[in-house]
Design a protein around this motif. Structure first.
Motif, mmCIF file in Angstrom:
data_model
loop_
_atom_site.group_PDB
_atom_site.id
_atom_site.type_symbol
_atom_site.label_atom_id
_atom_site.label_comp_id
_atom_site.label_asym_id
_atom_site.label_seq_id
_atom_site.Cartn_x
_atom_site.Cartn_y
_atom_site.Cartn_z
ATOM 1 N N LEU A 67 17.552 6.867 12.169
ATOM 2 C CA LEU A 67 18.151 5.653 11.600
ATOM 3 C C LEU A 67 17.323 4.418 11.944
ATOM 4 C CD1 LEU A 67 21.939 6.305 12.267
ATOM 5 C CD2 LEU A 67 20.793 6.209 10.045
ATOM 6 N N ALA A 68 16.824 4.352 13.172
ATOM 7 C CA ALA A 68 16.005 3.204 13.574
ATOM 8 C C ALA A 68 14.706 3.163 12.781
ATOM 9 C CB ALA A 68 15.714 3.282 15.070
ATOM 10 N N VAL A 69 14.067 4.319 12.608
ATOM 11 C CA VAL A 69 12.835 4.372 11.817
ATOM 12 C C VAL A 69 13.117 3.939 10.376
ATOM 13 C CG1 VAL A 69 11.113 5.945 10.824
ATOM 14 C CG2 VAL A 69 11.686 6.088 13.249
ATOM 15 N N ALA A 70 14.193 4.459 9.803
ATOM 16 C CA ALA A 70 14.547 4.080 8.427
ATOM 17 C C ALA A 70 14.827 2.580 8.339
ATOM 18 C CB ALA A 70 15.762 4.875 7.963
ATOM 19 N N GLY A 71 15.500 2.036 9.332
ATOM 20 C CA GLY A 71 15.786 0.604 9.334
ATOM 21 C C GLY A 71 14.527 -0.234 9.419
ATOM 22 N N LEU A 72 13.592 0.176 10.262
ATOM 23 C CA LEU A 72 12.336 -0.565 10.388
ATOM 24 C C LEU A 72 11.504 -0.477 9.111
ATOM 25 C CD1 LEU A 72 11.341 0.346 14.060
ATOM 26 C CD2 LEU A 72 12.129 -1.876 13.197
ATOM 27 N N VAL A 73 11.469 0.702 8.513
ATOM 28 C CA VAL A 73 10.719 0.859 7.263
ATOM 29 C C VAL A 73 11.374 0.044 6.150
ATOM 30 C CG1 VAL A 73 10.042 2.537 5.494
ATOM 31 C CG2 VAL A 73 9.738 3.083 7.916
ATOM 32 N N ALA A 74 12.707 -0.063 6.177
ATOM 33 C CA ALA A 74 13.418 -0.827 5.146
ATOM 34 C C ALA A 74 13.050 -2.306 5.167
ATOM 35 C CB ALA A 74 14.924 -0.668 5.329
ATOM 36 N N LEU A 75 12.628 -2.804 6.314
ATOM 37 C CA LEU A 75 12.241 -4.209 6.399
ATOM 38 C C LEU A 75 10.990 -4.507 5.572
ATOM 39 C CD1 LEU A 75 12.829 -4.825 10.214
ATOM 40 C CD2 LEU A 75 14.274 -5.566 8.308
ATOM 41 N N ARG A 76 10.124 -3.513 5.407
ATOM 42 C CA ARG A 76 8.868 -3.721 4.683
ATOM 43 C C ARG A 76 8.770 -2.944 3.381
ATOM 44 N NH1 ARG A 76 6.161 -8.088 6.463
ATOM 45 N NH2 ARG A 76 6.197 -8.131 8.723
ATOM 46 N N GLY A 77 9.412 -1.774 3.311
ATOM 47 C CA GLY A 77 9.240 -0.913 2.153
ATOM 48 C C GLY A 77 10.458 -0.900 1.256
ATOM 49 N N GLY A 78 10.390 -0.078 0.247
ATOM 50 C CA GLY A 78 11.495 0.066 -0.688
ATOM 51 C C GLY A 78 12.481 1.117 -0.218
ATOM 52 N N MET A 79 13.475 1.365 -1.044
ATOM 53 C CA MET A 79 14.530 2.299 -0.678
ATOM 54 C C MET A 79 14.014 3.730 -0.576
ATOM 55 S SD MET A 79 18.385 2.766 -2.120
ATOM 56 C CE MET A 79 18.736 1.082 -1.739
ATOM 57 N N LEU A 80 13.149 4.126 -1.505
ATOM 58 C CA LEU A 80 12.613 5.486 -1.458
ATOM 59 C C LEU A 80 11.770 5.690 -0.212
ATOM 60 C CD1 LEU A 80 12.283 8.241 -2.761
ATOM 61 C CD2 LEU A 80 10.345 7.329 -4.035
ATOM 62 N N THR A 81 10.946 4.717 0.125
ATOM 63 C CA THR A 81 10.126 4.799 1.331
ATOM 64 C C THR A 81 11.010 4.890 2.573
ATOM 65 O OG1 THR A 81 8.490 3.427 0.214
ATOM 66 C CG2 THR A 81 8.230 3.719 2.581
ATOM 67 N N MET A 82 12.056 4.096 2.609
ATOM 68 C CA MET A 82 12.986 4.119 3.733
ATOM 69 C C MET A 82 13.632 5.499 3.862
ATOM 70 S SD MET A 82 16.660 2.256 4.136
ATOM 71 C CE MET A 82 17.266 3.255 2.802
ATOM 72 N N PHE A 83 14.102 6.037 2.751
ATOM 73 C CA PHE A 83 14.745 7.345 2.772
ATOM 74 C C PHE A 83 13.790 8.422 3.245
ATOM 75 C CE2 PHE A 83 15.467 11.377 0.609
ATOM 76 C CZ PHE A 83 16.696 11.719 1.141
ATOM 77 N N LEU A 84 12.583 8.431 2.698
ATOM 78 C CA LEU A 84 11.605 9.449 3.069
ATOM 79 C C LEU A 84 11.211 9.352 4.540
ATOM 80 C CD1 LEU A 84 9.336 9.465 -0.109
ATOM 81 C CD2 LEU A 84 11.063 11.149 0.573
ATOM 82 N N ALA A 85 11.041 8.138 5.046
ATOM 83 C CA ALA A 85 10.683 7.959 6.455
ATOM 84 C C ALA A 85 11.804 8.442 7.367
ATOM 85 C CB ALA A 85 10.363 6.495 6.734
ATOM 86 N N GLY A 86 13.044 8.087 7.053
ATOM 87 C CA GLY A 86 14.171 8.535 7.865
ATOM 88 C C GLY A 86 14.354 10.036 7.810
ATOM 89 N N ALA A 87 14.258 10.607 6.610
ATOM 90 C CA ALA A 87 14.418 12.049 6.455
ATOM 91 C C ALA A 87 13.295 12.807 7.161
ATOM 92 C CB ALA A 87 14.468 12.421 4.975
ATOM 93 N N ALA A 88 12.061 12.332 7.018
ATOM 94 C CA ALA A 88 10.939 12.993 7.683
ATOM 95 C C ALA A 88 11.084 12.937 9.200
ATOM 96 C CB ALA A 88 9.619 12.348 7.242
ATOM 97 N N THR A 89 11.496 11.798 9.717
ATOM 98 C CA THR A 89 11.708 11.666 11.155
ATOM 99 C C THR A 89 12.782 12.630 11.618
ATOM 100 O OG1 THR A 89 11.086 9.336 11.054
ATOM 101 C CG2 THR A 89 12.299 10.057 13.005
ATOM 102 N N LEU A 90 13.874 12.699 10.902
ATOM 103 C CA LEU A 90 14.969 13.592 11.258
ATOM 104 C C LEU A 90 14.531 15.046 11.225
ATOM 105 C CD1 LEU A 90 17.982 13.635 11.985
ATOM 106 C CD2 LEU A 90 18.458 13.830 9.547
ATOM 107 N N ILE A 91 13.814 15.432 10.191
ATOM 108 C CA ILE A 91 13.352 16.817 10.064
ATOM 109 C C ILE A 91 12.399 17.179 11.190
ATOM 110 C CG2 ILE A 91 11.935 18.355 8.638
ATOM 111 C CD1 ILE A 91 13.204 16.892 6.185
ATOM 112 N N VAL A 92 11.431 16.322 11.449
ATOM 113 C CA VAL A 92 10.438 16.615 12.494
ATOM 114 C C VAL A 92 11.098 16.699 13.870
ATOM 115 C CG1 VAL A 92 8.444 15.645 13.724
ATOM 116 C CG2 VAL A 92 8.465 15.704 11.234
ATOM 117 N N LEU A 93 11.963 15.732 14.182
ATOM 118 C CA LEU A 93 12.613 15.764 15.488
ATOM 119 C C LEU A 93 13.538 16.969 15.649
ATOM 120 C CD1 LEU A 93 13.393 11.994 16.120
ATOM 121 C CD2 LEU A 93 11.642 13.414 17.207
#
Length: 98
Positions: A67-93
């Motif tokens: 959620l924190a990664v998605a929130g940080l990405v949302a500050l600079r990127g779009g919704m798709l970028t935010m979703f992909l970053a959060g999902a990728a972080t969740l999957i990897v962790l």
């Protein structure tokens, strides 16, 4: 067909009918009242909140990190970028840590 396939198909049909129904209803009006438009504009945020809130309240540090990664990405990127970053972080962790 399996039960899962039927559930997916029923969900797709329900989603389609909901979307097209809303479009048909709103297309009958020449203009939409500003309060209705404001309410409709708030729907995506409300849906996102219902998806994120359980993970934020009951999740472990893995979900909080995603959620924190998605929130940080949302500050600079779009919704798709935010979703992909959060999902990728969740999957990897979840795959390598927990």
């Amino acid at each position: 067909m399996s039960t899962t396939i039927w559930i997916i198909l029923a969900g797709a049909v329900a989603t389609y009918l909901t979307r097209i129904g809303g479009h048909l209803v709103l297309s009958r009006f020449e203009h939409v009242h500003p309060r209705i438009e404001a309410a409709l504009n708030a729907v995506p945020a409300a849906v996102l909140t219902t998806l994120v809130a359980p993970a934020a309240m009951q999740g472990s540090w893995i979900e909080w990190t995603a959620l924190a990664v998605a929130g940080l990405v949302a500050l600079r990127g779009g919704m798709l970028t935010m979703f992909l970053a959060g999902a990728a972080t969740l999957i990897v962790l979840r795959q390598f840590v927990g």
